[in-house]
Design a protein around this motif. Structure first.
Motif, PDB file in Angstrom:
ATOM      1  N   GLN A  67     -21.230 -23.035  15.520  1.00  0.00           N
ATOM      2  CA  GLN A  67     -20.014 -23.764  15.869  1.00  0.00           C
ATOM      3  C   GLN A  67     -18.806 -23.231  15.119  1.00  0.00           C
ATOM      4  O   GLN A  67     -17.745 -23.044  15.719  1.00  0.00           O
ATOM      5  CB  GLN A  67     -20.183 -25.260  15.584  1.00  0.00           C
ATOM      6  N   GLY A  68     -18.928 -23.008  13.827  1.00  0.00           N
ATOM      7  CA  GLY A  68     -17.791 -22.519  13.057  1.00  0.00           C
ATOM      8  C   GLY A  68     -16.579 -23.407  13.246  1.00  0.00           C
ATOM      9  O   GLY A  68     -16.656 -24.626  13.062  1.00  0.00           O
ATOM     10  N   ASP A  69     -15.460 -22.830  13.649  1.00  0.00           N
ATOM     11  CA  ASP A  69     -14.215 -23.577  13.842  1.00  0.00           C
ATOM     12  C   ASP A  69     -14.061 -24.128  15.260  1.00  0.00           C
ATOM     13  O   ASP A  69     -13.029 -24.721  15.577  1.00  0.00           O
ATOM     14  CB  ASP A  69     -13.010 -22.693  13.518  1.00  0.00           C
ATOM     15  N   LEU A  70     -15.051 -23.933  16.115  1.00  0.00           N
ATOM     16  CA  LEU A  70     -14.966 -24.428  17.492  1.00  0.00           C
ATOM     17  C   LEU A  70     -15.076 -25.946  17.514  1.00  0.00           C
ATOM     18  O   LEU A  70     -15.768 -26.549  16.684  1.00  0.00           O
ATOM     19  CB  LEU A  70     -16.109 -23.853  18.340  1.00  0.00           C
ATOM     20  N   THR A  71     -14.426 -26.554  18.489  1.00  0.00           N
ATOM     21  CA  THR A  71     -14.656 -27.980  18.714  1.00  0.00           C
ATOM     22  C   THR A  71     -16.032 -28.128  19.350  1.00  0.00           C
ATOM     23  O   THR A  71     -16.614 -27.147  19.828  1.00  0.00           O
ATOM     24  CB  THR A  71     -13.599 -28.584  19.666  1.00  0.00           C
ATOM     25  N   ILE A  72     -16.549 -29.337  19.383  1.00  0.00           N
ATOM     26  CA  ILE A  72     -17.844 -29.565  20.027  1.00  0.00           C
ATOM     27  C   ILE A  72     -17.759 -29.175  21.497  1.00  0.00           C
ATOM     28  O   ILE A  72     -18.670 -28.538  22.030  1.00  0.00           O
ATOM     29  CB  ILE A  72     -18.288 -31.038  19.876  1.00  0.00           C
ATOM     30  N   GLU A  74     -15.897 -26.892  22.949  1.00  0.00           N
ATOM     31  CA  GLU A  74     -15.929 -25.424  23.057  1.00  0.00           C
ATOM     32  C   GLU A  74     -17.321 -24.889  22.735  1.00  0.00           C
ATOM     33  O   GLU A  74     -17.811 -23.978  23.413  1.00  0.00           O
ATOM     34  CB  GLU A  74     -14.901 -24.807  22.100  1.00  0.00           C
ATOM     35  N   PHE A  75     -17.950 -25.459  21.720  1.00  0.00           N
ATOM     36  CA  PHE A  75     -19.289 -25.024  21.335  1.00  0.00           C
ATOM     37  C   PHE A  75     -20.285 -25.293  22.463  1.00  0.00           C
ATOM     38  O   PHE A  75     -21.111 -24.441  22.799  1.00  0.00           O
ATOM     39  CB  PHE A  75     -19.709 -25.720  20.040  1.00  0.00           C
ATOM     40  N   VAL A  76     -20.215 -26.467  23.069  1.00  0.00           N
ATOM     41  CA  VAL A  76     -21.122 -26.816  24.168  1.00  0.00           C
ATOM     42  C   VAL A  76     -20.913 -25.867  25.341  1.00  0.00           C
ATOM     43  O   VAL A  76     -21.880 -25.418  25.965  1.00  0.00           O
ATOM     44  CB  VAL A  76     -20.930 -28.295  24.593  1.00  0.00           C
ATOM     45  N   ARG A  77     -19.657 -25.539  25.634  1.00  0.00           N
ATOM     46  CA  ARG A  77     -19.369 -24.612  26.740  1.00  0.00           C
ATOM     47  C   ARG A  77     -20.044 -23.258  26.490  1.00  0.00           C
ATOM     48  O   ARG A  77     -20.718 -22.721  27.362  1.00  0.00           O
ATOM     49  CB  ARG A  77     -17.862 -24.439  26.912  1.00  0.00           C
ATOM     50  N   LYS A  78     -19.902 -22.724  25.281  1.00  0.00           N
ATOM     51  CA  LYS A  78     -20.532 -21.443  24.946  1.00  0.00           C
ATOM     52  C   LYS A  78     -22.056 -21.570  24.930  1.00  0.00           C
ATOM     53  O   LYS A  78     -22.768 -20.664  25.349  1.00  0.00           O
ATOM     54  CB  LYS A  78     -20.037 -20.934  23.586  1.00  0.00           C
ATOM     55  N   ASP A 102     -29.176 -26.397  15.277  1.00  0.00           N
ATOM     56  CA  ASP A 102     -29.034 -25.326  14.279  1.00  0.00           C
ATOM     57  C   ASP A 102     -27.646 -24.699  14.306  1.00  0.00           C
ATOM     58  O   ASP A 102     -27.171 -24.210  13.285  1.00  0.00           O
ATOM     59  CB  ASP A 102     -30.080 -24.234  14.510  1.00  0.00           C
ATOM     60  N   GLY A 103     -27.002 -24.724  15.453  1.00  0.00           N
ATOM     61  CA  GLY A 103     -25.685 -24.105  15.574  1.00  0.00           C
ATOM     62  C   GLY A 103     -24.533 -24.985  15.136  1.00  0.00           C
ATOM     63  O   GLY A 103     -23.410 -24.501  14.956  1.00  0.00           O
ATOM     64  N   LEU A 104     -24.777 -26.277  14.972  1.00  0.00           N
ATOM     65  CA  LEU A 104     -23.701 -27.194  14.584  1.00  0.00           C
ATOM     66  C   LEU A 104     -23.243 -26.951  13.151  1.00  0.00           C
ATOM     67  O   LEU A 104     -24.024 -26.533  12.299  1.00  0.00           O
ATOM     68  CB  LEU A 104     -24.175 -28.647  14.695  1.00  0.00           C
ATOM     69  N   VAL A 124     -25.577 -33.905  22.130  1.00  0.00           N
ATOM     70  CA  VAL A 124     -24.184 -33.567  22.457  1.00  0.00           C
ATOM     71  C   VAL A 124     -23.317 -34.813  22.350  1.00  0.00           C
ATOM     72  O   VAL A 124     -22.230 -34.780  21.757  1.00  0.00           O
ATOM     73  CB  VAL A 124     -24.079 -32.937  23.868  1.00  0.00           C
ATOM     74  N   SER A 125     -23.794 -35.903  22.895  1.00  0.00           N
ATOM     75  CA  SER A 125     -23.040 -37.156  22.835  1.00  0.00           C
ATOM     76  C   SER A 125     -22.804 -37.589  21.389  1.00  0.00           C
ATOM     77  O   SER A 125     -21.688 -37.970  21.009  1.00  0.00           O
ATOM     78  CB  SER A 125     -23.806 -38.242  23.598  1.00  0.00           C
ATOM     79  N   ARG A 126     -23.831 -37.513  20.556  1.00  0.00           N
ATOM     80  CA  ARG A 126     -23.708 -37.891  19.141  1.00  0.00           C
ATOM     81  C   ARG A 126     -22.781 -36.927  18.394  1.00  0.00           C
ATOM     82  O   ARG A 126     -22.036 -37.338  17.512  1.00  0.00           O
ATOM     83  CB  ARG A 126     -25.074 -37.923  18.463  1.00  0.00           C
ATOM     84  N   ALA A 127     -22.846 -35.643  18.739  1.00  0.00           N
ATOM     85  CA  ALA A 127     -21.978 -34.651  18.091  1.00  0.00           C
ATOM     86  C   ALA A 127     -20.511 -34.915  18.434  1.00  0.00           C
ATOM     87  O   ALA A 127     -19.638 -34.813  17.565  1.00  0.00           O
ATOM     88  CB  ALA A 127     -22.380 -33.236  18.502  1.00  0.00           C
ATOM     89  N   LEU A 128     -20.248 -35.274  19.685  1.00  0.00           N
ATOM     90  CA  LEU A 128     -18.869 -35.599  20.083  1.00  0.00           C
ATOM     91  C   LEU A 128     -18.373 -36.816  19.309  1.00  0.00           C
ATOM     92  O   LEU A 128     -17.234 -36.836  18.827  1.00  0.00           O
ATOM     93  CB  LEU A 128     -18.788 -35.842  21.593  1.00  0.00           C
ATOM     94  N   ALA A 129     -19.233 -37.836  19.172  1.00  0.00           N
ATOM     95  CA  ALA A 129     -18.851 -39.039  18.417  1.00  0.00           C
ATOM     96  C   ALA A 129     -18.643 -38.714  16.937  1.00  0.00           C
ATOM     97  O   ALA A 129     -17.678 -39.191  16.322  1.00  0.00           O
ATOM     98  CB  ALA A 129     -19.917 -40.119  18.584  1.00  0.00           C
ATOM     99  N   ALA A 130     -19.525 -37.896  16.362  1.00  0.00           N
ATOM    100  CA  ALA A 130     -19.399 -37.520  14.948  1.00  0.00           C
ATOM    101  C   ALA A 130     -18.121 -36.724  14.712  1.00  0.00           C
ATOM    102  O   ALA A 130     -17.442 -36.905  13.699  1.00  0.00           O
ATOM    103  CB  ALA A 130     -20.620 -36.717  14.500  1.00  0.00           C
ATOM    104  N   GLU A 131     -17.792 -35.851  15.652  1.00  0.00           N
ATOM    105  CA  GLU A 131     -16.561 -35.067  15.526  1.00  0.00           C
ATOM    106  C   GLU A 131     -15.338 -35.983  15.567  1.00  0.00           C
ATOM    107  O   GLU A 131     -14.405 -35.827  14.771  1.00  0.00           O
ATOM    108  CB  GLU A 131     -16.481 -34.037  16.651  1.00  0.00           C
TER     109      GLU A 131
END
Length: 174
Positions: A67-72, A74-78, A102-104, A124-131
């Motif tokens: 993920q690095g500096d990507l938003t969730i 952008e990361f999900v899209r890639k 592992d990529g988060l 993905v849903s939890r990652a969006l909420a955490a972000e």
């Protein structure tokens, strides 16, 4: 009503633009569109736009995706784009979930793990909420300045009014 291969090819090529449109106009002259299977079309298309070299590069990118500096988003899209090139991971629900986790970014991965997701979609849903929570926390910290503690100079303890200050032992006369 299910579409036949010729209709599927037409739908796919209808969306082509720019260089892809020009390429298809030339390639379609050499093909019998009435009998062209979707599989054959995909092979022709991939041989033009996804050479073995490109496929290998995209596979490596997916395997090392972080993920690095990507938003969730952008990361999900890639991540989902990369799943196309790694069907062994994409078709195994557990492997897909592990590779995504592992990529988060570490702080988001911790928050998502605490939620205990069992599927990629839940992760993905939890990652969006955490972000979003992380952004809210950062915004709160930026908006509130720490309240300074007033500086009080050190002063000697107050003496009782009834008592005289101590000036040492009495001096003897004589």
């Amino acid at each position: 009503m299910e579409l036949g291969d010729a209709d599927r090819v037409f739908c796919a090529t209808y969306l082509f633009g720019g260089d892809a449109r020009l390429w298809w106009e030339g390639a379609s002259v050499a093909l019998n569109l009435a009998t062209l299977s979707l599989t054959c079309f995909m092979e022709v298309f991939y041989s033009k736009y996804f050479t073995d070299e490109v496929h290998s590069r995209l596979t490596r990118e997916f395997m090392t995706l972080r993920q690095g500096d990507l938003t969730i988003t952008e990361f999900v899209r890639k991540f989902e784009r990369g799943c196309h090139f790694m069907p062994l991971i994409a078709s195994d629900a557990g492997a897909k979930l592990r590779h995504f986790m592992d990529g988060l970014r570490a702080i988001l991965r911790r928050d998502v793990r605490v939620a205990g997701p069992t599927t990629y979609d839940v992760a993905v849903s939890r990652a969006l909420a955490a972000e979003q929570d992380q952004h809210d926390i950062e915004r709160d910290h930026q908006g509130k300045q720490p309240v300074p503690i007033p500086h009080r100079p050190h002063s000697p303890p107050q003496q009782h009014q009834n008592k005289r200050p101590f000036h040492g032992p009495p001096k003897s006369i004589g």
